[in-house]
Motif scaffolding. Structure first.
Motif, PDB file in Angstrom:
ATOM      1  N   TYR A 253       7.689  -3.288   2.352  1.00  0.00           N
ATOM      2  CA  TYR A 253       7.266  -4.685   2.379  1.00  0.00           C
ATOM      3  C   TYR A 253       5.741  -4.790   2.419  1.00  0.00           C
ATOM      4  CZ  TYR A 253       7.376  -9.679   3.326  1.00  0.00           C
ATOM      5  OH  TYR A 253       7.198 -11.041   3.243  1.00  0.00           O
ATOM      6  N   LEU A 254       5.104  -3.979   3.251  1.00  0.00           N
ATOM      7  CA  LEU A 254       3.633  -4.001   3.321  1.00  0.00           C
ATOM      8  C   LEU A 254       2.999  -3.633   1.987  1.00  0.00           C
ATOM      9  CD1 LEU A 254       2.578  -2.382   6.712  1.00  0.00           C
ATOM     10  CD2 LEU A 254       2.279  -4.748   5.978  1.00  0.00           C
ATOM     11  N   ASP A 255       3.620  -2.693   1.282  1.00  0.00           N
ATOM     12  CA  ASP A 255       3.046  -2.236   0.021  1.00  0.00           C
ATOM     13  C   ASP A 255       3.071  -3.308  -1.065  1.00  0.00           C
ATOM     14  OD1 ASP A 255       2.219   0.177   1.017  1.00  0.00           O
ATOM     15  OD2 ASP A 255       3.982   1.276   0.330  1.00  0.00           O
ATOM     16  N   GLU A 256       3.779  -4.403  -0.825  1.00  0.00           N
ATOM     17  CA  GLU A 256       3.769  -5.519  -1.762  1.00  0.00           C
ATOM     18  C   GLU A 256       2.521  -6.392  -1.605  1.00  0.00           C
ATOM     19  OE1 GLU A 256       7.391  -7.777  -1.469  1.00  0.00           O
ATOM     20  OE2 GLU A 256       8.619  -5.960  -1.455  1.00  0.00           O
ATOM     21  N   TRP A 257       1.753  -6.137  -0.540  1.00  0.00           N
ATOM     22  CA  TRP A 257       0.584  -6.959  -0.238  1.00  0.00           C
ATOM     23  C   TRP A 257      -0.697  -6.186  -0.541  1.00  0.00           C
ATOM     24  CZ3 TRP A 257       1.269 -11.956   1.043  1.00  0.00           C
ATOM     25  CH2 TRP A 257       2.572 -12.336   1.374  1.00  0.00           C
ATOM     26  N   PRO A 258      -1.682  -6.841  -1.161  1.00  0.00           N
ATOM     27  CA  PRO A 258      -2.938  -6.157  -1.498  1.00  0.00           C
ATOM     28  C   PRO A 258      -3.881  -6.044  -0.290  1.00  0.00           C
ATOM     29  CG  PRO A 258      -3.012  -8.410  -2.295  1.00  0.00           C
ATOM     30  CD  PRO A 258      -1.637  -8.202  -1.704  1.00  0.00           C
ATOM     31  N   MET A 259      -3.391  -5.381   0.744  1.00  0.00           N
ATOM     32  CA  MET A 259      -4.168  -5.154   1.959  1.00  0.00           C
ATOM     33  C   MET A 259      -4.772  -3.767   1.893  1.00  0.00           C
ATOM     34  SD  MET A 259      -1.189  -6.679   4.501  1.00  0.00           S
ATOM     35  CE  MET A 259      -1.483  -5.477   5.722  1.00  0.00           C
ATOM     36  N   SER A 260      -5.799  -3.533   2.701  1.00  0.00           N
ATOM     37  CA  SER A 260      -6.372  -2.190   2.766  1.00  0.00           C
ATOM     38  C   SER A 260      -5.381  -1.259   3.467  1.00  0.00           C
ATOM     39  CB  SER A 260      -7.696  -2.209   3.533  1.00  0.00           C
ATOM     40  OG  SER A 260      -7.468  -2.410   4.924  1.00  0.00           O
ATOM     41  N   GLN A 261      -5.525   0.024   3.203  1.00  0.00           N
ATOM     42  CA  GLN A 261      -4.662   1.001   3.872  1.00  0.00           C
ATOM     43  C   GLN A 261      -4.866   0.936   5.384  1.00  0.00           C
ATOM     44  OE1 GLN A 261      -2.220   2.796   2.256  1.00  0.00           O
ATOM     45  NE2 GLN A 261      -1.584   3.061   4.382  1.00  0.00           N
ATOM     46  N   GLU A 262      -6.106   0.715   5.788  1.00  0.00           N
ATOM     47  CA  GLU A 262      -6.421   0.613   7.212  1.00  0.00           C
ATOM     48  C   GLU A 262      -5.679  -0.568   7.853  1.00  0.00           C
ATOM     49  OE1 GLU A 262     -10.395   1.014   9.978  1.00  0.00           O
ATOM     50  OE2 GLU A 262     -10.624   0.276   7.936  1.00  0.00           O
ATOM     51  N   GLN A 263      -5.612  -1.683   7.150  1.00  0.00           N
ATOM     52  CA  GLN A 263      -4.859  -2.834   7.659  1.00  0.00           C
ATOM     53  C   GLN A 263      -3.370  -2.505   7.747  1.00  0.00           C
ATOM     54  OE1 GLN A 263      -6.265  -5.613   4.689  1.00  0.00           O
ATOM     55  NE2 GLN A 263      -7.485  -6.734   6.215  1.00  0.00           N
ATOM     56  N   LYS A 264      -2.838  -1.884   6.704  1.00  0.00           N
ATOM     57  CA  LYS A 264      -1.419  -1.530   6.712  1.00  0.00           C
ATOM     58  C   LYS A 264      -1.091  -0.573   7.851  1.00  0.00           C
ATOM     59  CE  LYS A 264      -0.773  -2.196   1.752  1.00  0.00           C
ATOM     60  NZ  LYS A 264      -0.406  -1.567   0.467  1.00  0.00           N
ATOM     61  N   ASP A 265      -1.936   0.429   8.044  1.00  0.00           N
ATOM     62  CA  ASP A 265      -1.712   1.391   9.128  1.00  0.00           C
ATOM     63  C   ASP A 265      -1.749   0.706  10.493  1.00  0.00           C
ATOM     64  OD1 ASP A 265      -1.480   3.419   7.245  1.00  0.00           O
ATOM     65  OD2 ASP A 265      -3.522   4.175   7.559  1.00  0.00           O
ATOM     66  N   ALA A 266      -2.675  -0.234  10.657  1.00  0.00           N
ATOM     67  CA  ALA A 266      -2.777  -0.949  11.932  1.00  0.00           C
ATOM     68  C   ALA A 266      -1.559  -1.835  12.166  1.00  0.00           C
ATOM     69  CB  ALA A 266      -4.060  -1.772  11.975  1.00  0.00           C
ATOM     70  N   VAL A 267      -1.022  -2.437  11.106  1.00  0.00           N
ATOM     71  CA  VAL A 267       0.206  -3.233  11.247  1.00  0.00           C
ATOM     72  C   VAL A 267       1.348  -2.327  11.694  1.00  0.00           C
ATOM     73  CG1 VAL A 267       1.985  -4.555  10.032  1.00  0.00           C
ATOM     74  CG2 VAL A 267      -0.424  -5.029   9.580  1.00  0.00           C
TER      75      VAL A 267
END
Length: 136
Positions: A57-71
Motif C-alpha cells: 500500500y505504501l509503495d503506491e504513494w510517491p513518498m520518500s523511502q525515509e518516509q515509508k520506513d518511518a511509517v
C-alpha cells in the motif's frame, strides 16, 4: 523593531525549541504525499488494503523511502520531521487501534500511565527547555 531579517531566519528559530516541530509551509510541502496517504485511511477499503499489506500500500504513494520506513516503524517523531501532520498521522495510529494518548506517549519516551500523569499535572515544565543551542 529588531528581529529576523527574512522569513527563513524567523522560521529557523523554531528549530531551536526542544521537542517541538512547527508545521511550516516547507514541512507541508515535504509531507504532502505522506499526509495524503494518512488521510486515505479514512476510507474503510483503504484501511483494509493497508492492513493486508502495508508495504504494498505504501509503495503506491510517491513518498520518500525515509518516509515509508518511518511509517512502517511507527516512528511518529521522525514522521513529523519528514513533513507529517499529527492530525493526519492520527489516521495511521487509529487504524492500529491506538488512541491519541497511546500514540503520543510513544513520542515522549514515557508509557501511557506516565504520560497521562504528566499531562494531568499540567504538562512538561518549560524550565530549562527553551533552547537546543543552549543545551536546554
Amino acid at each position: 523593531m529588531t528581529g529576523p531579517k527574512d522569513i527563513h531566519e524567523y522560521l529557523g528559530a523554531f528549530d531551536d525549541i526542544p521537542g517541538t516541530r512547527v508545521y511550516t509551509a516547507a514541512r507541508a510541502r515535504q509531507g504532502y504525499h505522506l499526509n495524503q496517504f494518512a488521510m486515505s485511511l479514512m476510507k474503510a477499503e483503504n484501511r483494509a488494503r493497508w492492513l493486508a499489506d502495508e508495504r504494498a500500500y505504501l509503495d503506491e504513494w510517491p513518498m520518500s523511502q525515509e518516509q515509508k520506513d518511518a511509517v512502517l516503524a511507527r516512528d511518529y517523531n521522525r514522521l513529523l520531521d519528514l513533513g507529517g501532520n499529527i492530525y493526519f498521522l492520527s489516521k495511521v495510529f487509529s487504524t492500529d487501534g491506538l488512541s491519541f494518548v497511546q500514540a503520543v506517549s510513544t513520542m515522549t519516551g514515557m508509557n501511557v500511565d506516565e504520560y497521562k500523569a504528566m499531562m494531568d499535572a499540567g504538562g512538561r515544565s518549560p524550565k530549562g527547555v527553551r533552547s537546543i543551542k543552549e543545551s536546554y
